[in-house]
Design a protein around this motif. Structure first.
Motif, PDB file in Angstrom:
ATOM      1  N   ALA A  71       0.837  -1.209   0.000  1.00 44.04           N
ATOM      2  CA  ALA A  71       0.000   0.000   0.000  1.00 44.04           C
ATOM      3  C   ALA A  71       0.868   1.255   0.000  1.00 44.04           C
ATOM      4  O   ALA A  71       1.866   1.333   0.722  1.00 44.04           O
ATOM      5  CB  ALA A  71      -0.925   0.012   1.216  1.00 44.04           C
ATOM      6  N   ILE A  72       0.458   2.228  -0.811  1.00 41.91           N
ATOM      7  CA  ILE A  72       1.125   3.525  -0.888  1.00 41.91           C
ATOM      8  C   ILE A  72       0.119   4.607  -0.531  1.00 41.91           C
ATOM      9  O   ILE A  72      -0.980   4.655  -1.091  1.00 41.91           O
ATOM     10  CB  ILE A  72       1.667   3.815  -2.296  1.00 41.91           C
ATOM     11  N   ASN A  73       0.480   5.470   0.393  1.00 40.50           N
ATOM     12  CA  ASN A  73      -0.339   6.606   0.804  1.00 40.50           C
ATOM     13  C   ASN A  73       0.247   7.856   0.166  1.00 40.50           C
ATOM     14  O   ASN A  73       1.357   8.268   0.496  1.00 40.50           O
ATOM     15  CB  ASN A  73      -0.318   6.705   2.332  1.00 40.50           C
ATOM     16  N   LEU A  74      -0.487   8.457  -0.780  1.00 45.07           N
ATOM     17  CA  LEU A  74      -0.009   9.647  -1.487  1.00 45.07           C
ATOM     18  C   LEU A  74      -0.561  10.895  -0.808  1.00 45.07           C
ATOM     19  O   LEU A  74      -1.778  11.061  -0.684  1.00 45.07           O
ATOM     20  CB  LEU A  74      -0.445   9.626  -2.955  1.00 45.07           C
ATOM     21  N   ILE A  75       0.344  11.778  -0.369  1.00 45.03           N
ATOM     22  CA  ILE A  75      -0.056  13.032   0.262  1.00 45.03           C
ATOM     23  C   ILE A  75       0.566  14.201  -0.500  1.00 45.03           C
ATOM     24  O   ILE A  75       1.647  14.077  -1.080  1.00 45.03           O
ATOM     25  CB  ILE A  75       0.341  13.078   1.756  1.00 45.03           C
ATOM     26  N   SER A  76      -0.140  15.314  -0.502  1.00 44.45           N
ATOM     27  CA  SER A  76       0.354  16.498  -1.214  1.00 44.45           C
ATOM     28  C   SER A  76      -0.612  17.645  -0.991  1.00 44.45           C
ATOM     29  O   SER A  76      -1.713  17.469  -0.465  1.00 44.45           O
ATOM     30  CB  SER A  76       0.473  16.238  -2.718  1.00 44.45           C
ATOM     31  N   SER A  77      -0.228  18.821  -1.464  1.00 41.14           N
ATOM     32  CA  SER A  77      -1.151  19.951  -1.548  1.00 41.14           C
ATOM     33  C   SER A  77      -2.198  19.667  -2.626  1.00 41.14           C
ATOM     34  O   SER A  77      -1.973  18.841  -3.522  1.00 41.14           O
ATOM     35  CB  SER A  77      -0.401  21.231  -1.919  1.00 41.14           C
ATOM     36  N   PRO A  78      -3.345  20.369  -2.578  1.00 46.70           N
ATOM     37  CA  PRO A  78      -4.302  20.234  -3.677  1.00 46.70           C
ATOM     38  C   PRO A  78      -3.665  20.678  -4.995  1.00 46.70           C
ATOM     39  O   PRO A  78      -2.902  21.648  -5.035  1.00 46.70           O
ATOM     40  CB  PRO A  78      -5.440  21.190  -3.275  1.00 46.70           C
ATOM     41  N   GLY A  79      -3.953  19.954  -6.051  1.00 46.43           N
ATOM     42  CA  GLY A  79      -3.501  20.371  -7.372  1.00 46.43           C
ATOM     43  C   GLY A  79      -2.090  19.960  -7.749  1.00 46.43           C
ATOM     44  O   GLY A  79      -1.582  20.389  -8.795  1.00 46.43           O
ATOM     45  N   SER A  80      -1.466  19.114  -6.936  1.00 48.31           N
ATOM     46  CA  SER A  80      -0.101  18.701  -7.258  1.00 48.31           C
ATOM     47  C   SER A  80      -0.064  17.655  -8.367  1.00 48.31           C
ATOM     48  O   SER A  80       0.992  17.394  -8.940  1.00 48.31           O
ATOM     49  CB  SER A  80       0.582  18.134  -6.017  1.00 48.31           C
ATOM     50  N   GLY A  81      -1.197  17.016  -8.644  1.00 48.40           N
ATOM     51  CA  GLY A  81      -1.260  16.033  -9.715  1.00 48.40           C
ATOM     52  C   GLY A  81      -1.366  14.598  -9.248  1.00 48.40           C
ATOM     53  O   GLY A  81      -1.012  13.677  -9.983  1.00 48.40           O
ATOM     54  N   LYS A  82      -1.901  14.367  -8.031  1.00 47.70           N
ATOM     55  CA  LYS A  82      -2.001  12.996  -7.514  1.00 47.70           C
ATOM     56  C   LYS A  82      -2.867  12.118  -8.400  1.00 47.70           C
ATOM     57  O   LYS A  82      -2.470  11.010  -8.774  1.00 47.70           O
ATOM     58  CB  LYS A  82      -2.568  13.002  -6.084  1.00 47.70           C
ATOM     59  N   THR A  83      -4.072  12.597  -8.726  1.00 47.02           N
ATOM     60  CA  THR A  83      -4.991  11.767  -9.499  1.00 47.02           C
ATOM     61  C   THR A  83      -4.451  11.510 -10.902  1.00 47.02           C
ATOM     62  O   THR A  83      -4.543  10.390 -11.419  1.00 47.02           O
ATOM     63  CB  THR A  83      -6.378  12.424  -9.580  1.00 47.02           C
ATOM     64  N   THR A  84      -3.867  12.517 -11.510  1.00 47.89           N
ATOM     65  CA  THR A  84      -3.293  12.332 -12.844  1.00 47.89           C
ATOM     66  C   THR A  84      -2.150  11.322 -12.805  1.00 47.89           C
ATOM     67  O   THR A  84      -2.028  10.463 -13.690  1.00 47.89           O
ATOM     68  CB  THR A  84      -2.794  13.671 -13.403  1.00 47.89           C
ATOM     69  N   THR A 108     -17.457  15.317  -3.389  1.00 45.29           N
ATOM     70  CA  THR A 108     -17.612  14.780  -4.745  1.00 45.29           C
ATOM     71  C   THR A 108     -16.897  13.445  -4.939  1.00 45.29           C
ATOM     72  O   THR A 108     -16.005  13.071  -4.171  1.00 45.29           O
ATOM     73  CB  THR A 108     -17.139  15.750  -5.868  1.00 45.29           C
ATOM     74  N   ASP A 109     -17.305  12.746  -6.018  1.00 49.24           N
ATOM     75  CA  ASP A 109     -16.638  11.505  -6.395  1.00 49.24           C
ATOM     76  C   ASP A 109     -15.948  11.666  -7.754  1.00 49.24           C
ATOM     77  O   ASP A 109     -15.747  10.701  -8.485  1.00 49.24           O
ATOM     78  CB  ASP A 109     -17.633  10.345  -6.436  1.00 49.24           C
ATOM     79  N   ARG A 110     -15.545  12.877  -8.073  1.00 51.24           N
ATOM     80  CA  ARG A 110     -14.937  13.169  -9.376  1.00 51.24           C
ATOM     81  C   ARG A 110     -13.661  12.351  -9.592  1.00 51.24           C
ATOM     82  O   ARG A 110     -13.444  11.788 -10.675  1.00 51.24           O
ATOM     83  CB  ARG A 110     -14.651  14.662  -9.523  1.00 51.24           C
ATOM     84  N   ASP A 111     -12.809  12.296  -8.577  1.00 47.99           N
ATOM     85  CA  ASP A 111     -11.556  11.562  -8.739  1.00 47.99           C
ATOM     86  C   ASP A 111     -11.801  10.067  -8.837  1.00 47.99           C
ATOM     87  O   ASP A 111     -11.141   9.362  -9.616  1.00 47.99           O
ATOM     88  CB  ASP A 111     -10.600  11.871  -7.586  1.00 47.99           C
ATOM     89  N   ALA A 112     -12.754   9.554  -8.056  1.00 47.58           N
ATOM     90  CA  ALA A 112     -13.076   8.132  -8.148  1.00 47.58           C
ATOM     91  C   ALA A 112     -13.594   7.782  -9.537  1.00 47.58           C
ATOM     92  O   ALA A 112     -13.282   6.706 -10.077  1.00 47.58           O
ATOM     93  CB  ALA A 112     -14.110   7.758  -7.089  1.00 47.58           C
ATOM     94  N   ALA A 113     -14.389   8.668 -10.133  1.00 47.48           N
ATOM     95  CA  ALA A 113     -14.897   8.426 -11.483  1.00 47.48           C
ATOM     96  C   ALA A 113     -13.753   8.367 -12.489  1.00 47.48           C
ATOM     97  O   ALA A 113     -13.758   7.538 -13.414  1.00 47.48           O
ATOM     98  CB  ALA A 113     -15.895   9.512 -11.868  1.00 47.48           C
ATOM     99  N   ARG A 114     -12.751   9.228 -12.312  1.00 47.06           N
ATOM    100  CA  ARG A 114     -11.591   9.211 -13.210  1.00 47.06           C
ATOM    101  C   ARG A 114     -10.828   7.889 -13.085  1.00 47.06           C
ATOM    102  O   ARG A 114     -10.398   7.312 -14.087  1.00 47.06           O
ATOM    103  CB  ARG A 114     -10.661  10.388 -12.900  1.00 47.06           C
TER     104      ARG A 114
END
Length: 257
Positions: A71-84, A108-114
Motif C-alpha cells: 500500500a502507498i499513501n499519497l499526500i500532497s497539496s491540492p492540485g499537485s497532480g495525484k490523481t493524474t 464529490t466523487d470526481r476523482d473516483a470516477a476518473r
C-alpha cells in the motif's frame, strides 16, 4: 478533533462510492473532545483518538501483508497532480500489476470516477470537513474493494501537506508529491510531510522552464528534513517522464522497493 489542525472529528461519518455515483454512508464513533473541555482532558482524548487510529492502521497493515498487497499513501497539496499520476500509473502498469484504489476528498466523487474509467476498483471517501483520511475510514473502504487479485493498493489522501502526514493508514510507504509550481522551499515549510515520507515525487517537471524552482535545492531541503528520502522526478504531460516512479511501483509490487 484533529489534534494537528483543529478540523472536524476524524472519526465522523463519511461517504464513499464505487465510481458509479452511488454514495454509501458509514457512521463511526466520535473521538473528538467536547467543546469547553479542560485542556488536559482534550489532550487525553486526542491521544486516545491517535492510539485507536494506530491500532486500526496496524491491523490493516497485517491484513494487507497477509494478502500480499503493498500500500502507498499519497499526500500532497491540492492540485499537485495525484490523481493524474495515478491515472498514468494504472494505464502504464495495469497489465503487469492488479491495482485497487482508495480516493480521499472532502466532497464529490470526481476523482473516483476518473480512476474507475481506468478499469480498476476504487472506493471514494468523502471526509466532509476533515482535512485527512484516517485509519478507520480506510479500513472500512477496503472491505468494499475486491482485493483477491490486487497487489498494490493506492491511497490518494485529501489534498493537504499538514494533517495527512500525522495519520497512519496502514500503508507500507508514504509518498509526498510536490509540483514544481509550488515552490522549492516546501520541505522546510511543511517538514513533517517530508520527514515521514519515504519518497518525494516531484511532479510537473515539464514546467521547469517556466517557473522559479530549483530541483537540487528542493532535494537538499528534503534531505535536510529526512536524509533517507528518495527523490523521483515525473511529468504526466504528453509522453511524460515516469520511468523512475513506475520502477518504484514495480519494485514495491515485487516486494523490493
Amino acid at each position: 478533533m484533529c489534534d494537528t489542525c483543529g478540523c472536524g472529528d476524524p472519526s465522523r461519518p463519511h461517504a464513499h462510492t464505487h465510481g458509479d455515483g452511488h454514495v454509501h454512508e458509514h457512521a463511526h464513533e466520535s473521538g473528538g473532545a467536547a467543546a469547553g473541555s479542560a485542556h488536559g482532558r482534550t489532550v487525553s482524548i486526542e491521544a486516545d483518538v491517535r492510539a485507536r487510529n494506530d491500532a486500526i492502521a496496524a491491523a490493516t497493515r497485517r491484513t494487507l501483508k497477509e494478502r500480499g498487497i503493498a500500500a502507498i499513501n499519497l499526500i500532497s497539496s491540492p492540485g499537485s497532480g495525484k490523481t493524474t499520476l495515478l491515472e498514468r500509473t494504472i494505464g502504464a502498469l495495469k497489465r503487469e500489476i492488479a491495482f485497487a484504489v482508495v480516493e480521499g476528498d472532502q466532497q464529490t466523487d470526481r476523482d473516483a470516477a476518473r480512476i474507475a474509467a481506468c478499469g480498476v476498483p476504487v472506493v471514494q471517501i468523502n471526509t466532509v470537513s476533515s482535512c485527512h483520511l484516517d485509519a478507520r475510514q480506510v479500513s472500512h473502504a477496503i472491505e468494499d474493494l475486491p482485493l483477491e487479485k490486487a497487489r498494490v493498493l493506492l491511497i490518494e489522501n485529501v489534498g493537504n501537506l499538514v494533517c495527512p502526514a500525522s495519520f497512519d493508514l496502514g500503508e507500507d510507504f508514504k509518498a509526498v508529491l510536490l509540483s514544481v509550481a509550488e515552490g522549492d522551499d516546501k520541505p522546510l515549510k511543511y517538514p513533517l510531510a517530508f520527514h515521514v515520507a519515504q519518497v518525494m515525487v516531484l511532479t510537473k517537471i515539464d514546467l521547469l522552464p517556466h517557473v522559479d524552482f530549483d530541483v537540487e535545492k528542493c532535494a537538499a531541503y528534503a534531505k535536510r528534513v529526512n536524509p533517507a528520502i528518495r527523490v523521483i522526478k515525473t511529468s504526466c504531460r504528453g509522453e511524460g517522464d515516469l520511468g523512475g516512479w513506475l520502477d518504484f511501483v514495480r519494485n514495491l509490487a515485487a516486494g523490493s522497493p
